[in-house]
Design a protein around this motif. Structure first.
Motif, PDB file in Angstrom:
ATOM      1  N   HIS A  90      -6.775  11.087   3.448  1.00  0.00           N
ATOM      2  CA  HIS A  90      -5.428  11.173   2.875  1.00  0.00           C
ATOM      3  C   HIS A  90      -4.371  10.658   3.848  1.00  0.00           C
ATOM      4  CE1 HIS A  90      -6.523  12.932  -0.850  1.00  0.00           C
ATOM      5  NE2 HIS A  90      -6.337  14.209  -0.576  1.00  0.00           N
ATOM      6  N   LYS A  91      -4.469  11.055   5.119  1.00  0.00           N
ATOM      7  CA  LYS A  91      -3.470  10.604   6.090  1.00  0.00           C
ATOM      8  C   LYS A  91      -3.459   9.082   6.183  1.00  0.00           C
ATOM      9  CE  LYS A  91      -2.443  12.685   9.907  1.00  0.00           C
ATOM     10  NZ  LYS A  91      -1.030  12.771   9.615  1.00  0.00           N
ATOM     11  N   THR A  92      -4.634   8.477   6.194  1.00  0.00           N
ATOM     12  CA  THR A  92      -4.723   7.012   6.241  1.00  0.00           C
ATOM     13  C   THR A  92      -4.145   6.398   4.976  1.00  0.00           C
ATOM     14  OG1 THR A  92      -6.676   7.109   7.656  1.00  0.00           O
ATOM     15  CG2 THR A  92      -6.328   5.061   6.429  1.00  0.00           C
ATOM     16  N   PHE A  93      -4.477   6.961   3.831  1.00  0.00           N
ATOM     17  CA  PHE A  93      -3.992   6.457   2.547  1.00  0.00           C
ATOM     18  C   PHE A  93      -2.465   6.543   2.468  1.00  0.00           C
ATOM     19  CE2 PHE A  93      -3.401   6.972  -2.151  1.00  0.00           C
ATOM     20  CZ  PHE A  93      -3.940   5.762  -2.548  1.00  0.00           C
ATOM     21  N   ILE A  94      -1.898   7.676   2.877  1.00  0.00           N
ATOM     22  CA  ILE A  94      -0.437   7.862   2.876  1.00  0.00           C
ATOM     23  C   ILE A  94       0.227   6.813   3.763  1.00  0.00           C
ATOM     24  CG2 ILE A  94       1.392   9.410   3.698  1.00  0.00           C
ATOM     25  CD1 ILE A  94      -0.427  11.761   2.690  1.00  0.00           C
ATOM     26  N   GLU A  95      -0.345   6.599   4.932  1.00  0.00           N
ATOM     27  CA  GLU A  95       0.212   5.610   5.860  1.00  0.00           C
ATOM     28  C   GLU A  95       0.139   4.198   5.276  1.00  0.00           C
ATOM     29  OE1 GLU A  95      -1.344   3.836   9.982  1.00  0.00           O
ATOM     30  OE2 GLU A  95      -0.812   5.971  10.094  1.00  0.00           O
ATOM     31  N   GLU A  96      -1.031   3.818   4.771  1.00  0.00           N
ATOM     32  CA  GLU A  96      -1.213   2.469   4.217  1.00  0.00           C
ATOM     33  C   GLU A  96      -0.319   2.209   3.011  1.00  0.00           C
ATOM     34  OE1 GLU A  96      -5.393   2.317   3.391  1.00  0.00           O
ATOM     35  OE2 GLU A  96      -5.914   1.803   5.464  1.00  0.00           O
ATOM     36  N   ARG A  97      -0.100   3.222   2.157  1.00  0.00           N
ATOM     37  CA  ARG A  97       0.704   3.071   0.945  1.00  0.00           C
ATOM     38  C   ARG A  97       2.193   3.306   1.226  1.00  0.00           C
ATOM     39  NH1 ARG A  97      -2.947   0.912  -0.237  1.00  0.00           N
ATOM     40  NH2 ARG A  97      -1.391  -0.628  -0.718  1.00  0.00           N
ATOM     41  N   GLU A  98       2.517   3.710   2.452  1.00  0.00           N
ATOM     42  CA  GLU A  98       3.904   4.028   2.823  1.00  0.00           C
ATOM     43  C   GLU A  98       4.510   5.027   1.845  1.00  0.00           C
ATOM     44  OE1 GLU A  98       5.949   0.280   3.221  1.00  0.00           O
ATOM     45  OE2 GLU A  98       4.676  -0.334   4.885  1.00  0.00           O
ATOM     46  N   MET A  99       3.759   6.104   1.643  1.00  0.00           N
ATOM     47  CA  MET A  99       4.127   7.139   0.673  1.00  0.00           C
ATOM     48  C   MET A  99       4.864   8.289   1.347  1.00  0.00           C
ATOM     49  SD  MET A  99       0.480   7.273  -1.386  1.00  0.00           S
ATOM     50  CE  MET A  99       0.664   9.008  -1.678  1.00  0.00           C
ATOM     51  N   SER A 100       5.768   8.879   0.617  1.00  0.00           N
ATOM     52  CA  SER A 100       6.432  10.086   1.092  1.00  0.00           C
ATOM     53  C   SER A 100       5.909  11.313   0.345  1.00  0.00           C
ATOM     54  CB  SER A 100       7.950   9.964   0.915  1.00  0.00           C
ATOM     55  OG  SER A 100       8.262   9.767  -0.446  1.00  0.00           O
ATOM     56  N   TYR A 101       4.818  11.157  -0.406  1.00  0.00           N
ATOM     57  CA  TYR A 101       4.239  12.243  -1.181  1.00  0.00           C
ATOM     58  C   TYR A 101       3.094  12.896  -0.421  1.00  0.00           C
ATOM     59  CZ  TYR A 101       6.862   9.845  -4.778  1.00  0.00           C
ATOM     60  OH  TYR A 101       7.869   9.254  -5.479  1.00  0.00           O
ATOM     61  N   SER A 102       2.835  14.167  -0.733  1.00  0.00           N
ATOM     62  CA  SER A 102       1.734  14.905  -0.135  1.00  0.00           C
ATOM     63  C   SER A 102       0.546  14.918  -1.087  1.00  0.00           C
ATOM     64  CB  SER A 102       2.166  16.337   0.170  1.00  0.00           C
ATOM     65  OG  SER A 102       3.213  16.337   1.125  1.00  0.00           O
ATOM     66  N   LEU A 103      -0.651  15.076  -0.512  1.00  0.00           N
ATOM     67  CA  LEU A 103      -1.886  15.018  -1.283  1.00  0.00           C
ATOM     68  C   LEU A 103      -2.769  16.218  -0.953  1.00  0.00           C
ATOM     69  CD1 LEU A 103      -2.703  11.247  -0.590  1.00  0.00           C
ATOM     70  CD2 LEU A 103      -1.456  12.205  -2.561  1.00  0.00           C
ATOM     71  N   PHE A 104      -3.226  16.918  -1.995  1.00  0.00           N
ATOM     72  CA  PHE A 104      -4.192  17.988  -1.818  1.00  0.00           C
ATOM     73  C   PHE A 104      -5.578  17.389  -1.627  1.00  0.00           C
ATOM     74  CE2 PHE A 104      -1.083  20.664  -4.183  1.00  0.00           C
ATOM     75  CZ  PHE A 104      -1.072  21.789  -3.359  1.00  0.00           C
ATOM     76  N   SER A 105      -6.341  17.977  -0.723  1.00  0.00           N
ATOM     77  CA  SER A 105      -7.725  17.590  -0.487  1.00  0.00           C
ATOM     78  C   SER A 105      -8.646  18.617  -1.142  1.00  0.00           C
ATOM     79  CB  SER A 105      -7.991  17.528   1.024  1.00  0.00           C
ATOM     80  OG  SER A 105      -9.336  17.210   1.269  1.00  0.00           O
ATOM     81  N   ASP A 106      -9.538  18.148  -2.024  1.00  0.00           N
ATOM     82  CA  ASP A 106     -10.443  19.028  -2.760  1.00  0.00           C
ATOM     83  C   ASP A 106     -11.836  18.397  -2.804  1.00  0.00           C
ATOM     84  OD1 ASP A 106     -11.245  21.209  -4.378  1.00  0.00           O
ATOM     85  OD2 ASP A 106     -10.778  20.093  -6.199  1.00  0.00           O
ATOM     86  N   PRO A 107     -12.513  18.307  -1.645  1.00  0.00           N
ATOM     87  CA  PRO A 107     -13.799  17.597  -1.574  1.00  0.00           C
ATOM     88  C   PRO A 107     -14.875  18.105  -2.529  1.00  0.00           C
ATOM     89  CG  PRO A 107     -12.977  18.018   0.628  1.00  0.00           C
ATOM     90  CD  PRO A 107     -12.092  18.774  -0.323  1.00  0.00           C
ATOM     91  N   GLN A 108     -14.881  19.398  -2.866  1.00  0.00           N
ATOM     92  CA  GLN A 108     -15.887  19.928  -3.787  1.00  0.00           C
ATOM     93  C   GLN A 108     -15.485  19.748  -5.250  1.00  0.00           C
ATOM     94  OE1 GLN A 108     -15.687  21.426  -0.584  1.00  0.00           O
ATOM     95  NE2 GLN A 108     -17.618  20.361  -0.423  1.00  0.00           N
ATOM     96  N   ASN A 109     -14.273  19.232  -5.511  1.00  0.00           N
ATOM     97  CA  ASN A 109     -13.800  18.926  -6.863  1.00  0.00           C
ATOM     98  C   ASN A 109     -13.614  20.173  -7.732  1.00  0.00           C
ATOM     99  OD1 ASN A 109     -12.904  16.688  -8.402  1.00  0.00           O
ATOM    100  ND2 ASN A 109     -14.754  16.735  -9.627  1.00  0.00           N
TER     101      ASN A 109
END
Length: 169
Positions: A90-109
């Motif tokens: 998520h941290k990499t994705f936020i940086e690459e997309r230049e996003m100001s939004y937060s993302l929940f991590s739910d690996p087990q879905n």
């Protein structure tokens, strides 16, 4: 060029308009760090747009978040995403997309399963992710707008989502 086939997804009994969205606690990642947070903590501050999306790096995730970023929905309400990707991804994705939004991590879905938007991945035994879905929640977690993909890949009608946001806020 990416070659893919459109796949019909099975019917689902997902959370819908008028329902109370299930609360959950998962790591919430932003550009700086992550910490456990609950959905109810976010809705206590006002309306929330909860966006379920494919794992980070998949082309649908890029398209969805570029569109949301460009529409600046975070100026009027809290926008958060949720996928099976790890906090590091998520941290990499936020940086690459230049996003100001937060993302929940739910690996087990588990959250996607609770919302009725899980999607077993073809050719990947035991691997599932969220199907694309958007839920607009008021400050009581009541679903004011819901869209859930019926095929893969599929994308929300962004103008329709924006109209629902404008009606709520």
């Amino acid at each position: 060029m990416v070659d893919f086939e459109v796949v019909e997804l099975p019917e689902t009994d997902h959370v819908d308009v008028g329902d109370t969205a299930p609360d959950f606690t998962r790591p919430l990642v932003d550009a700086e760090y992550w910490e456990d947070a609950s959905l109810s903590e976010l809705t206590a501050d006002g309306p929330v747009l909860l966006v379920f999306y494919t794992m980070d790096g998949a082309f649908p995730a890029t398209y969805v978040w570029n569109e949301i970023r460009d529409r600046n929905w975070g100026d009027t309400l809290t926008v958060v995403g949720l996928s099976i990707s790890s906090p590091y991804e998520h941290k990499t994705f936020i940086e690459e997309r230049e996003m100001s939004y937060s993302l929940f991590s739910d690996p087990q879905n588990g959250v996607a399963a609770e919302y009725g938007v899980e999607n077993d991945l073809d050719g990947m035994a035991g691997v599932a992710e969220a199907r694309p879905a958007v839920f607009l929640l008021d400050d009581e977690r009541t679903v004011e707008y819901a869209w859930v993909a019926s095929e893969w890949p599929d994308f929300p009608d962004y103008d329709e989502v924006e109209a629902a946001i404008d009606d709520l806020v």
